[in-house]
Scaffold this active site. Sequence first.
Site, PDB file in Angstrom:
ATOM      1  N   HIS A 559       0.836  -1.204   0.000  1.00 51.29           N
ATOM      2  CA  HIS A 559       0.000   0.000   0.000  1.00 51.29           C
ATOM      3  C   HIS A 559       0.872   1.256   0.000  1.00 51.29           C
ATOM      4  O   HIS A 559       0.807   2.084   0.913  1.00 51.29           O
ATOM      5  CB  HIS A 559      -0.945  -0.004   1.211  1.00 51.29           C
ATOM      6  CG  HIS A 559      -2.083  -0.967   1.069  1.00 51.29           C
ATOM      7  ND1 HIS A 559      -2.061  -2.228   1.634  1.00 51.29           N
ATOM      8  CD2 HIS A 559      -3.264  -0.867   0.417  1.00 51.29           C
ATOM      9  CE1 HIS A 559      -3.187  -2.862   1.347  1.00 51.29           C
ATOM     10  NE2 HIS A 559      -3.940  -2.057   0.602  1.00 51.29           N
ATOM     11  N   HIS A 599      -6.643   7.722  -1.955  1.00 50.70           N
ATOM     12  CA  HIS A 599      -7.482   6.770  -1.215  1.00 50.70           C
ATOM     13  C   HIS A 599      -6.742   5.957  -0.162  1.00 50.70           C
ATOM     14  O   HIS A 599      -7.346   5.486   0.801  1.00 50.70           O
ATOM     15  CB  HIS A 599      -8.187   5.827  -2.189  1.00 50.70           C
ATOM     16  CG  HIS A 599      -7.388   4.623  -2.536  1.00 50.70           C
ATOM     17  ND1 HIS A 599      -6.304   4.675  -3.384  1.00 50.70           N
ATOM     18  CD2 HIS A 599      -7.493   3.330  -2.133  1.00 50.70           C
ATOM     19  CE1 HIS A 599      -5.789   3.465  -3.498  1.00 50.70           C
ATOM     20  NE2 HIS A 599      -6.495   2.628  -2.755  1.00 50.70           N
ATOM     21  N   ASP A 600      -5.429   5.734  -0.288  1.00 48.11           N
ATOM     22  CA  ASP A 600      -4.685   4.937   0.702  1.00 48.11           C
ATOM     23  C   ASP A 600      -3.480   5.682   1.247  1.00 48.11           C
ATOM     24  O   ASP A 600      -2.551   5.057   1.763  1.00 48.11           O
ATOM     25  CB  ASP A 600      -4.226   3.608   0.092  1.00 48.11           C
ATOM     26  CG  ASP A 600      -5.201   2.473   0.356  1.00 48.11           C
ATOM     27  OD1 ASP A 600      -5.994   2.595   1.308  1.00 48.11           O
ATOM     28  OD2 ASP A 600      -5.187   1.475  -0.387  1.00 48.11           O
ATOM     29  N   ASP A 720      -9.585  -0.277  -6.759  1.00 48.10           N
ATOM     30  CA  ASP A 720      -8.784  -0.768  -5.639  1.00 48.10           C
ATOM     31  C   ASP A 720      -8.348  -2.218  -5.859  1.00 48.10           C
ATOM     32  O   ASP A 720      -7.275  -2.634  -5.416  1.00 48.10           O
ATOM     33  CB  ASP A 720      -9.594  -0.635  -4.345  1.00 48.10           C
ATOM     34  CG  ASP A 720      -8.706  -0.547  -3.117  1.00 48.10           C
ATOM     35  OD1 ASP A 720      -7.485  -0.348  -3.265  1.00 48.10           O
ATOM     36  OD2 ASP A 720      -9.239  -0.679  -1.996  1.00 48.10           O
TER      37      ASP A 720
END
Length: 859
Positions: A559, A599-600, A720
């Site tokens: 990630h 988003h991450d 994702d």
Amino acid sequence: MGEVTAEEVEKFLDSNVSFAKQYYNLRYRAKVISDLLGPREAAVDFSNYHALNSVEESEIIFDLLRDFQDNLQAEKCVFNVMKKLCFLLQADRMSLFMYRARNGIAELATRLFNVHKDAVLEECLVAPDSEIVFPLDMGVVGHVALSKKIVNVPNTEEDEHFCDFVDTLTEYQTKNILASPIMNGKDVVAIIMVVNKVDGPHFTENDEEILLKYLNFANLIMKVFHLSYLHNCETRRGQILLWSGSKVFEELTDIERQFHKALYTVRAFLNCDRYSVGLLDMTKQKEFFDVWPVLMGEAPPYAGPRTPDGREINFYKVIDYILHGKEDIKVIPNPPPDHWALVSGLPTYVAQNGLICNIMNAPSEDFFAFQKEPLDESGWMIKNVLSMPIVNKKEEIVGVATFYNRKDGKPFDEMDETLMESLTQFLGWSVLNPDTYELMNKLENRKDIFQDMVKYHVKCDNEEIQTILKTREVYGKEPWECEEEELAEILQGELPDADKYEINKFHFSDLPLTELELVKCGIQMYYELKVVDKFHIPQEALVRFMYSLSKGYRRITYHNWRHGFNVGQTMFSLLVTGKLKRYFTDLEALAMVTAAFCHDIDHRGTNNLYQMKSQNPLAKLHGSSILERHHLEFGKTLLRDESLNIFQNLNRRQHEHAIHMMDIAIIATDLALYFKKRTMFQKIVDQSKTYETQQEWTQYMMLDQTRKEIVMAMMMTACDLSAITKPWEVQSKVALLVAAEFWEQGDLERTVLQQNPIPMMDRNKADELPKLQVGFIDFVCTFVYKEFSRFHEEITPMLDGITNNRKEWKALADEYETKMKGLEEEKQKQQAANQAAAGSQHGGKQPGGGPASKSCCVQ
């Protein structure tokens, strides 16, 4: 008409009884009663002692009732009873001692003294500074208060309880005593003492009966006035708490303003001339530079008084409320030691011991020996004082409240202590509000500082931006000194070609590119969407924002920035290549791509469940979708910085809508929400097939914001999970990165949390990865891409990719299963061979001598 005679009137009234009664009630009844109860001369001669007949005694009783009706002062009513009792008992003197508690210690104090049959109230009423006070363990009155029974002392010289200090004081000889308590239920209110029988050697049993009989009047009077006083005190107490409470909750930020508002508002209910509040310094530990002079011997150590918790007593502020004459309020910061409220040392004593101090006669106390003359030009002097600590919920003394001179001239009593204690206790507890506010303020300030620290390390600095916007090299100046056209010219040469790098393709791979090249590709996507010029995005801000995003992702196994970029690239591909852009406005497309990149950000390499198990602060801050909400807040924090804010030229409505879309998009990446939304998405896909033309469906979707948000949420999930759709050469490598990060979390669960991880995160079950991948594809992923390929056939390559990858993982899983099956068969054969060998060695029997089992074997 002739004159009416009395006989005719009498005859008329006799024959009209109802009229007579009505006429009497209307004209005469009130006057008769008024005359009856009105003041008149006493019918009994009190000048000389003599025996009373029943008529005279009735007159006395009636006089007592009339006095009780007319007088509102308890002392006067009781005084009249005592005068008549002196006559009835033929006693020389009587006195009234009031029961009270001062500083928690019960005592009896004279209220009416030396009452006789010809006495005048003013001569017998004892002033507060002239009281004679008996503790309960001293004198006949103390004995009566403890026993709560009538006591008849025929000869004081023979009584062990008698104390002659009052006789010495007044030069009077007490020979015999009759004393009785006045009760309110089980509580002593007062003691009435009768001294020296005039017409006999001592008081008799008949005198006791007379005293008890007439004490009923005194008892009734004291009860009524005592209950009235209690009612008044409770009313004042309620008003004080109500008004101080309203002011306390108006002011939550500062303890000084909070105390001042509350105390000023309730001033009318405190019933005193002045009161003063001293606020204590709450510092428990001095700074090192204040301690060094003491340790070096250059300054003497502090030897003064301390609070019970060890703090030096230092009143950093005193607030004086002067209520007599012209009202005045004085706030004295750092008051001098000779300030009138501190010079006595009483507030310091209260702060040191934490005790309530009720001083009923201040001039006689050592604390107020300094008071030789009035304290100011008004001629005001301290007569009685009530001082008490203000204690917070931690039982720390935060201040001292001192009240001076009760308005009616009497000393502060037990009810005053209770009332003032309620106020100070409430104020002490309310300190929690400003303390909490101060703590929240500190936390907010710390948060701002930490955010600034994070931004400093995350934000693209002036050197880093030159790797993309080479303004120094091209123009010899900084980016903010250049025009937008100049920046656009530089970027045109620096940014990659979209077709060459295939950033709009579903099979795009980031593996051959550096992280800086990914930043440039991300910037290029905004130009491809044609939102830079339309929404006047400052190009310097865009470059800084994308570069800062890449720095905001942690250097972890999966990630990281590469994953963040891949999700943004897939969102871009779905909009452009997948033709989903037709449902969304340009502003929404801008927000969706930005959300995908963010988003991450700041992912820790562990999932939401681990945050909760490890009690991470994030789990306490966010109730659900823990990491997703953190990523969202981090992204919005970057956008709040002016140098990074790519939304800065949007109007208010556009900005709110863009942020709203980002909120939904990033939270939607929580897989826990995926199963809730996929049924709704499937219905939208089914509905799209009912429209005859694509144009009609597009127009319908563009007008339905809810359906657009559901589609966007499912797009975020597809982005994702998009690594599962990449070509096998890419997907197999990425899957190992995902698995490695999962195994790292499993190691943490095993070592830190002392728990066994699930198979997906168990490094010891790494061989099962293909099987787990097949299960993940079947249970989670396939639905997404199958429905999107139904929705838009342009997205079919993603479904083809996942289908092909499933075959590859299935082949590996089958290979692993075959291998494991072969090993299991080999193991069973080996066990059977060992069994047979053991059986032949023992003649078909087990070593223990029993027959061999055909179904099991004990190794």
